[in-house]
Design an enzyme around this catalytic site. Structure first.
Site, mmCIF file in Angstrom:
data_model
loop_
_atom_site.group_PDB
_atom_site.id
_atom_site.type_symbol
_atom_site.label_atom_id
_atom_site.label_comp_id
_atom_site.label_asym_id
_atom_site.label_seq_id
_atom_site.Cartn_x
_atom_site.Cartn_y
_atom_site.Cartn_z
ATOM 1 N N ASP A 54 -66.081 37.850 121.491
ATOM 2 C CA ASP A 54 -66.661 36.412 122.080
ATOM 3 C C ASP A 54 -67.977 36.804 122.876
ATOM 4 O OD1 ASP A 54 -67.089 33.621 122.662
ATOM 5 O OD2 ASP A 54 -65.476 33.798 124.323
ATOM 6 N N THR A 70 -72.205 30.856 121.620
ATOM 7 C CA THR A 70 -72.798 31.831 122.730
ATOM 8 C C THR A 70 -73.586 32.825 122.324
ATOM 9 O OG1 THR A 70 -70.711 32.946 123.122
ATOM 10 C CG2 THR A 70 -71.384 31.152 124.554
ATOM 11 N N THR A 71 -72.835 33.622 121.306
ATOM 12 C CA THR A 71 -73.635 34.633 120.701
ATOM 13 C C THR A 71 -74.925 34.420 119.968
ATOM 14 O OG1 THR A 71 -71.557 35.807 120.114
ATOM 15 C CG2 THR A 71 -73.397 36.860 119.269
ATOM 16 N N ASP A 129 -61.508 26.884 123.468
ATOM 17 C CA ASP A 129 -62.600 26.827 122.678
ATOM 18 C C ASP A 129 -62.551 25.991 121.526
ATOM 19 O OD1 ASP A 129 -64.039 28.636 124.162
ATOM 20 O OD2 ASP A 129 -63.766 30.117 122.752
HETATM 21 P P1 ADP Z 1 -70.988 32.267 118.504
HETATM 22 O O1 ADP Z 1 -70.702 32.989 119.646
HETATM 23 O O2 ADP Z 1 -72.619 32.229 118.085
HETATM 24 O O3 ADP Z 1 -70.148 31.238 117.992
HETATM 25 P P2 ADP Z 1 -69.649 33.539 116.175
HETATM 26 O O4 ADP Z 1 -69.242 35.069 116.234
HETATM 27 O O5 ADP Z 1 -68.764 32.482 116.236
HETATM 28 O O6 ADP Z 1 -70.822 33.499 117.303
HETATM 29 O O7 ADP Z 1 -70.435 33.431 115.011
HETATM 30 C C1 ADP Z 1 -70.930 32.172 114.408
HETATM 31 C C2 ADP Z 1 -71.827 32.463 113.180
HETATM 32 O O8 ADP Z 1 -70.844 32.571 112.056
HETATM 33 C C3 ADP Z 1 -72.564 31.023 112.739
HETATM 34 O O9 ADP Z 1 -73.723 30.805 112.376
HETATM 35 C C4 ADP Z 1 -71.269 30.555 111.564
HETATM 36 O O10 ADP Z 1 -72.111 29.468 110.689
HETATM 37 C C5 ADP Z 1 -71.035 31.831 110.881
HETATM 38 N N1 ADP Z 1 -70.150 31.831 110.103
HETATM 39 C C6 ADP Z 1 -68.511 31.551 110.673
HETATM 40 N N2 ADP Z 1 -67.902 31.720 109.532
HETATM 41 C C7 ADP Z 1 -68.752 32.073 108.483
HETATM 42 C C8 ADP Z 1 -68.225 31.973 107.133
HETATM 43 N N3 ADP Z 1 -67.105 31.941 106.493
HETATM 44 N N4 ADP Z 1 -69.326 32.311 106.044
HETATM 45 C C9 ADP Z 1 -70.633 32.468 106.565
HETATM 46 N N5 ADP Z 1 -70.925 32.153 107.934
HETATM 47 C C10 ADP Z 1 -69.911 32.158 108.831
#
Ligand code: ADP
Ligand code: MG
Length: 529
Positions: A60, A93-94, A384
């Site tokens: 996270d 956040t990322t 979350d």
């Molecule tokens: P953040 O802290 O920004 O939420 P995450 O590690 O949760 O970072 O990653 C979020 C990103 O991953 C988003 O752009 C989301 O659309 C993408 N994502 C999540 N699951 C999938 C998936 N199954 N296929 C493609 N992209 C995904």
């Protein structure tokens, strides 16, 4: 993170003009570098070890940055942006930090070309507003059946899929039972108590429609379980009166003393009788209950609990409908609440009492896990998931994940840039390029060529629309609605707002210093390393 980036983090010196901007950007890159590999479900976990040896395993972004304890003004500003993202929407956040870093980098390139920060700021603001319009246009109304997928997408970056499945289910159940009428966005934090339990594994985590608390009844000889009863909650105690000093001086015979105690016991007896008259069988008291009162209560068939925290009595009040009162002698029938069931249970040698209500609107999430670290991780992930699920009840617009919306916005902004004649168009292009960091890093973290991925995604969208995104399993481009990779619109909207604000903040600092030092044509070559 390599030496040059680490140096940027250590450097707390106040620098001026262009070198301040370069230094700030190095800091941003270092922070982005720290979280880059965690983006998306194929992202890696980071193990963080604090000075006292405490270990956190997480993926996270905000946790990583927050625990890094970096002392640098720019770093604090960027971490502030991610914390704010986390607080307001619980996700993204990322994404926010990656976009900030990219946008700063691209802005620096423009500064190097001689574009003044004020112009860049204007262009970024234009681009942001255009994106917000586009987000409205391309969002869809969420379908009840999609909510589970959305919450799972939120969790996919944080916990494994079995746990994600369980927490998404619980968070949605909790969100559906919250009361949204007072329009308080914080209600989920007040109305769902977090309780960590030592036994069991993470997937045993459960939602209780009532209050669960590490307490046992004051008298072990009273009943441990009961059903369908009446409850009174006292914000105070049920104790014998204490002699005050003046009274003490006047006491000169045993008789007076006895008289005092008798009267005090009689007062308690009157209060207990009042409870009996009202057919109350459960008494919850914030402060103490005296021994005299305990035996009277038990003999009258009333089970009592003492020393509850403020938050716990408030939750119990929501669940049972009991009003929190100060004084039993002023008790009215309408103050009395109803509960469906009360039971006690020993878990890992700790006694727990659960009181299930007859009203919804208050719950306890009983978090399980074998280690404290694991339980903390589950709690964060549940927070979350609940934050997003409860907000979706208020704002139900969604966007495609998998880099789809960013790819669409980038292409749209490049066309939009041409409608501006001035140098702002360079900044609009810079904004566009910054958004592409998301599909790029998603591809990278899944082992696909980032450049090819961005190009083919954009080409495919030109034919099939903005909801086509990256399939992180095979690198193909697919409809995100069909594959269920969906995100609440408020998450990404907040990301670009936070990111643009942070970047503008940094450019403004630089702008002021520039004005002071009156540097017209900077000599970038000599200062860059
Ligand atoms: P953040 O802290 O920004 O939420 P995450 O590690 O949760 O970072 O990653 C979020 C990103 O991953 C988003 O752009 C989301 O659309 C993408 N994502 C999540 N699951 C999938 C998936 N199954 N296929 C493609 N992209 C995904
Ligand atoms: Mg996420």
């Amino acid at each position: 993170m390599e030496s040059e980036e680490s140096l940027a983090l250590d450097d707390t010196e106040r620098l001026v003009g262009k070198s301040a901007l370069i230094n700030n950007i190095k800091t941003a890159s270092a922070l982005a570098g720290a979280v880059r590999s965690t983006l998306g479900p194929n992202g890696l976990d980071k193990m963080l070890v604090s000075e006292n040896g405490e270990i956190t395993v997480t993926n996270d972004g905000v946790t990583i940055l927050d625990k890094a304890k970096i002392d640098h003004p720019t770093a604090r500003l960027l971490i502030g942006a991610t914390l704010s993202q986390d607080r307001t929407v619980r996700d993204g956040t990322t994404t926010t930090i990656l976009i900030i870093s990219e946008m700063l980098q691209n802005s620096l390139d423009l500064v190097k070309l001689g574009v003044h920060p004020t112009i860049i700021i204007r262009g970024l603001e234009l681009a942001l507003n255009e994106c917000l319009e586009q987000i409205k246009l391309h969002s869809k109304k969420v379908d009840e059946s999609q909510i589970n997928n959305i919450v799972k997408t939120v969790l996919s970056g944080k916990v494994d899929s079995a746990l994600g499945e369980r927490l998404a289910f619980l968070a949605i159940e909790a969100a559906n039972n919250l009361d949204y009428s007072e329009n308080s966005t914080d209600s989920e934090r007040i109305r769902v108590k977090r309780l960590q339990l030592k036994e069991g594994t993470v997937t045993d985590t459960d939602l209780i429609h009532g209050l669960m608390i590490a307490k046992t009844r004051v008298d072990i000889s009273s009943n441990s379980d009961s059903n369908n009863g009446r409850v009174v909650i006292i914000d105070g105690g049920l104790e014998n009166e204490k002699l005050d000093i003046d009274a003490e001086i006047e006491i000169n015979s045993l008789g007076v003393m006895e008289d005092f105690h008798k009267r005090s016991r009689e007062k308690i007896a009157i209060q207990v009788r009042k409870l009996v008259d009202e057919e109350v069988d459960l008494l919850i008291v914030r402060d103490g209950i005296s021994d005299d009162a305990i035996s009277l209560l038990t003999n009258s068939g009333i089970v009592a609990y003492r020393r509850f925290e403020r938050d716990d009595i408030e939750l119990l009040s929501l669940v049972t409908g009991a009003k929190i009162i100060r004084d039993i002698s002023k008790l009215e029938s309408s103050d009395i609440g109803n509960y469906a069931r009360r039971y006690e249970k020993i878990i890992s040698e700790v006694k727990y009492t659960t009181i299930l209500g007859t009203n919804s609107g208050g719950m306890t999430i009983a978090i399980r896990g074998t280690t404290p670290e694991k339980r903390e991780e589950v709690e964060r992930a549940f927070d979350d998931a609940l934050g997003v699920a409860s907000r979706l009840n208020i704002e139900s617009e969604i966007l495609p994940g998998g880099g789809a919306i960013q790819s669409h916005l980038a292409r749209h902004l490049r066309n939009f840039a041409h409608t501006h004649s001035g140098r702002e168009q360079l900044a609009i292009d810079a904004f566009a390029a910054s958004l592409e960091i998301i599909p790029r890093v998603l591809a990278e973290n899944s082992g696909f060529d980032p450049v090819n991925s961005i190009l083919s995604l954009s080409a495919e969208q030109t034919n099939s629309g903005s909801w086509i995104g990256l399939n992180i399993h095979d690198g193909s481009n697919v409809d995100m609605e069909k594959s269920g990779v969906l995100e609440p619109s408020f998450v990404f909207r907040q990301s670009i707002i936070e990111a643009t604000e942070a970047v503008i903040g940094i450019l403004r600092i630089d702008d002021i210093l520039w004005a002071k030092t009156e540097i017209v044509t900077p000599d970038w070559e000599t200062d860059e390393d």
